[in-house]
Design a protein around this motif. Structure first.
Motif, PDB file in Angstrom:
ATOM      1  N   UNK A 125      37.819  25.512  39.897  1.00 46.13           N
ATOM      2  CA  UNK A 125      38.363  25.241  38.311  1.00 46.13           C
ATOM      3  C   UNK A 125      39.686  25.907  38.089  1.00 46.13           C
ATOM      4  N   UNK A 126      39.754  27.023  38.943  1.00 48.33           N
ATOM      5  CA  UNK A 126      41.006  27.935  38.850  1.00 48.33           C
ATOM      6  C   UNK A 126      41.557  28.286  40.026  1.00 48.33           C
ATOM      7  N   UNK A 127      42.348  27.470  40.742  1.00 48.15           N
ATOM      8  CA  UNK A 127      43.018  27.640  42.069  1.00 48.15           C
ATOM      9  C   UNK A 127      43.659  28.791  42.084  1.00 48.15           C
ATOM     10  N   UNK A 128      44.431  29.390  41.480  1.00 51.40           N
ATOM     11  CA  UNK A 128      45.288  30.501  41.514  1.00 51.40           C
ATOM     12  C   UNK A 128      44.493  31.446  41.628  1.00 51.40           C
ATOM     13  N   UNK A 179      33.856  25.421  61.143  1.00 46.71           N
ATOM     14  CA  UNK A 179      33.726  25.821  59.986  1.00 46.71           C
ATOM     15  C   UNK A 179      33.114  27.325  59.767  1.00 46.71           C
ATOM     16  N   UNK A 180      33.734  28.142  58.784  1.00 45.92           N
ATOM     17  CA  UNK A 180      33.308  29.449  58.439  1.00 45.92           C
ATOM     18  C   UNK A 180      32.020  29.063  57.382  1.00 45.92           C
ATOM     19  N   UNK A 181      32.257  28.191  56.539  1.00 42.27           N
ATOM     20  CA  UNK A 181      31.222  28.320  55.475  1.00 42.27           C
ATOM     21  C   UNK A 181      29.649  27.723  56.054  1.00 42.27           C
ATOM     22  N   UNK A 182      28.755  28.194  55.542  1.00 40.67           N
ATOM     23  CA  UNK A 182      27.662  28.039  55.644  1.00 40.67           C
ATOM     24  C   UNK A 182      26.914  27.330  54.411  1.00 40.67           C
ATOM     25  N   UNK A 183      27.636  27.608  53.339  1.00 38.73           N
ATOM     26  CA  UNK A 183      27.317  26.832  52.138  1.00 38.73           C
ATOM     27  C   UNK A 183      28.651  26.741  51.437  1.00 38.73           C
ATOM     28  N   UNK A 184      28.912  26.122  50.453  1.00 34.89           N
ATOM     29  CA  UNK A 184      29.868  25.731  49.572  1.00 34.89           C
ATOM     30  C   UNK A 184      30.348  26.916  48.864  1.00 34.89           C
ATOM     31  N   UNK A 185      31.647  27.273  48.809  1.00 31.54           N
ATOM     32  CA  UNK A 185      32.301  28.346  48.131  1.00 31.54           C
ATOM     33  C   UNK A 185      32.767  27.780  46.579  1.00 31.54           C
ATOM     34  N   UNK A 186      32.198  28.348  45.647  1.00 31.43           N
ATOM     35  CA  UNK A 186      32.619  27.709  44.328  1.00 31.43           C
ATOM     36  C   UNK A 186      33.053  28.784  43.536  1.00 31.43           C
ATOM     37  N   UNK A 187      34.360  28.761  42.795  1.00 29.53           N
ATOM     38  CA  UNK A 187      34.711  29.654  42.015  1.00 29.53           C
ATOM     39  C   UNK A 187      34.758  29.096  40.540  1.00 29.53           C
ATOM     40  N   UNK A 188      34.332  30.041  39.498  1.00 30.81           N
ATOM     41  CA  UNK A 188      34.140  29.417  38.262  1.00 30.81           C
ATOM     42  C   UNK A 188      35.145  30.384  37.524  1.00 30.81           C
ATOM     43  N   UNK A 189      35.780  29.557  36.357  1.00 29.25           N
ATOM     44  CA  UNK A 189      36.760  30.506  35.665  1.00 29.25           C
ATOM     45  C   UNK A 189      36.130  31.130  34.658  1.00 29.25           C
ATOM     46  N   UNK A 232      44.180  20.034  47.983  1.00 33.01           N
ATOM     47  CA  UNK A 232      44.004  19.281  46.975  1.00 33.01           C
ATOM     48  C   UNK A 232      43.805  19.614  45.636  1.00 33.01           C
ATOM     49  N   UNK A 233      44.466  18.773  44.374  1.00 36.79           N
ATOM     50  CA  UNK A 233      44.145  19.066  43.251  1.00 36.79           C
ATOM     51  C   UNK A 233      43.569  18.008  42.473  1.00 36.79           C
ATOM     52  N   UNK A 234      42.948  18.375  41.347  1.00 35.96           N
ATOM     53  CA  UNK A 234      42.522  17.500  40.458  1.00 35.96           C
ATOM     54  C   UNK A 234      43.013  17.514  39.153  1.00 35.96           C
ATOM     55  N   UNK A 235      43.597  16.365  38.776  1.00 38.64           N
ATOM     56  CA  UNK A 235      44.323  16.696  37.321  1.00 38.64           C
ATOM     57  C   UNK A 235      43.254  16.652  36.208  1.00 38.64           C
ATOM     58  N   UNK A 236      43.610  17.119  35.196  1.00 39.46           N
ATOM     59  CA  UNK A 236      42.698  17.262  33.965  1.00 39.46           C
ATOM     60  C   UNK A 236      43.077  16.037  33.246  1.00 39.46           C
ATOM     61  N   UNK A 237      42.190  15.415  32.992  1.00 39.98           N
ATOM     62  CA  UNK A 237      42.237  14.121  32.030  1.00 39.98           C
ATOM     63  C   UNK A 237      42.964  14.359  30.743  1.00 39.98           C
ATOM     64  N   UNK A 238      43.849  13.575  30.023  1.00 33.82           N
ATOM     65  CA  UNK A 238      44.429  13.825  28.801  1.00 33.82           C
ATOM     66  C   UNK A 238      43.245  13.544  27.716  1.00 33.82           C
ATOM     67  N   UNK A 281      48.223  32.180  27.622  1.00 31.84           N
ATOM     68  CA  UNK A 281      47.878  32.120  29.087  1.00 31.84           C
ATOM     69  C   UNK A 281      46.161  31.692  29.240  1.00 31.84           C
ATOM     70  N   UNK A 282      45.195  32.272  28.362  1.00 29.34           N
ATOM     71  CA  UNK A 282      44.205  31.780  28.261  1.00 29.34           C
ATOM     72  C   UNK A 282      43.640  30.726  27.771  1.00 29.34           C
ATOM     73  N   UNK A 283      44.500  29.954  27.144  1.00 29.13           N
ATOM     74  CA  UNK A 283      44.024  28.597  26.431  1.00 29.13           C
ATOM     75  C   UNK A 283      44.824  27.662  27.522  1.00 29.13           C
ATOM     76  N   UNK A 284      45.710  27.993  28.281  1.00 27.58           N
ATOM     77  CA  UNK A 284      46.168  27.135  29.301  1.00 27.58           C
ATOM     78  C   UNK A 284      45.205  26.444  30.203  1.00 27.58           C
ATOM     79  N   UNK A 285      45.365  25.137  30.657  1.00 29.09           N
ATOM     80  CA  UNK A 285      44.596  24.701  31.947  1.00 29.09           C
ATOM     81  C   UNK A 285      45.188  25.014  33.287  1.00 29.09           C
ATOM     82  N   UNK A 286      44.225  25.640  33.855  1.00 28.25           N
ATOM     83  CA  UNK A 286      44.600  26.230  35.300  1.00 28.25           C
ATOM     84  C   UNK A 286      44.359  25.147  36.154  1.00 28.25           C
ATOM     85  N   UNK A 287      45.062  24.809  37.234  1.00 24.38           N
ATOM     86  CA  UNK A 287      45.054  23.936  38.244  1.00 24.38           C
ATOM     87  C   UNK A 287      43.515  24.056  39.058  1.00 24.38           C
TER      88      UNK A 287
END
Length: 122
Positions: free
Chosen positions: A36-39, A112-122, A77-83, A10-16
């Protein structure tokens, strides 16, 4: 597979990864973000809103007043991981994708609710 092997896989899998939205169905206002981790970010958004601790106070106030049924939390929208590119850095692509969705959903910055970009990191 044993439990440790499942956890490692699970930890090594690439998340959408991609762009998400928390939208107020009554007012049309939306919070748009990227991750980088939508779920994980979708779970975090739901949890923080349910627990009353979302960092966007206006969004939290509307959630408290209108209830969960007045909102939709979704992947835009999703972004695909390049092979075969283990050193791929999606940051610039995600920023561009988010900007495109912000313009598409809120062309003049209103609603818009956002006053700044909301970014999540894995």
């Amino acid at each position: 597979m044993n439990r440790k092997a499942l956890a490692r896989a699970y930890k090594e899998s690439r998340r959408p990864m991609g762009v998400f939205c928390v939208r107020n169905l009554e007012t049309g206002e939306a919070l748009i973000g990227r991750s980088v981790d939508l779920p994980s970010i979708l779970n975090r958004e739901r949890l923080t809103l349910r627990m009353g601790g979302h960092p966007n106070r206006r969004l939290q106030q509307d959630w408290n007043a209108l209830g969960a049924d007045a909102f939709v939390i979704e992947v835009l929208d999703t972004l695909a991981w390049p092979e075969n590119t283990p050193d791929f850095n999606p940051s610039d692509d995600l920023v561009l994708l988010e900007a495109m969705w912000r313009e598409r959903m809120q062309p003049n910055g209103q609603g818009s609710y956002a006053t700044r970009a909301i970014t999540a990191r894995a």
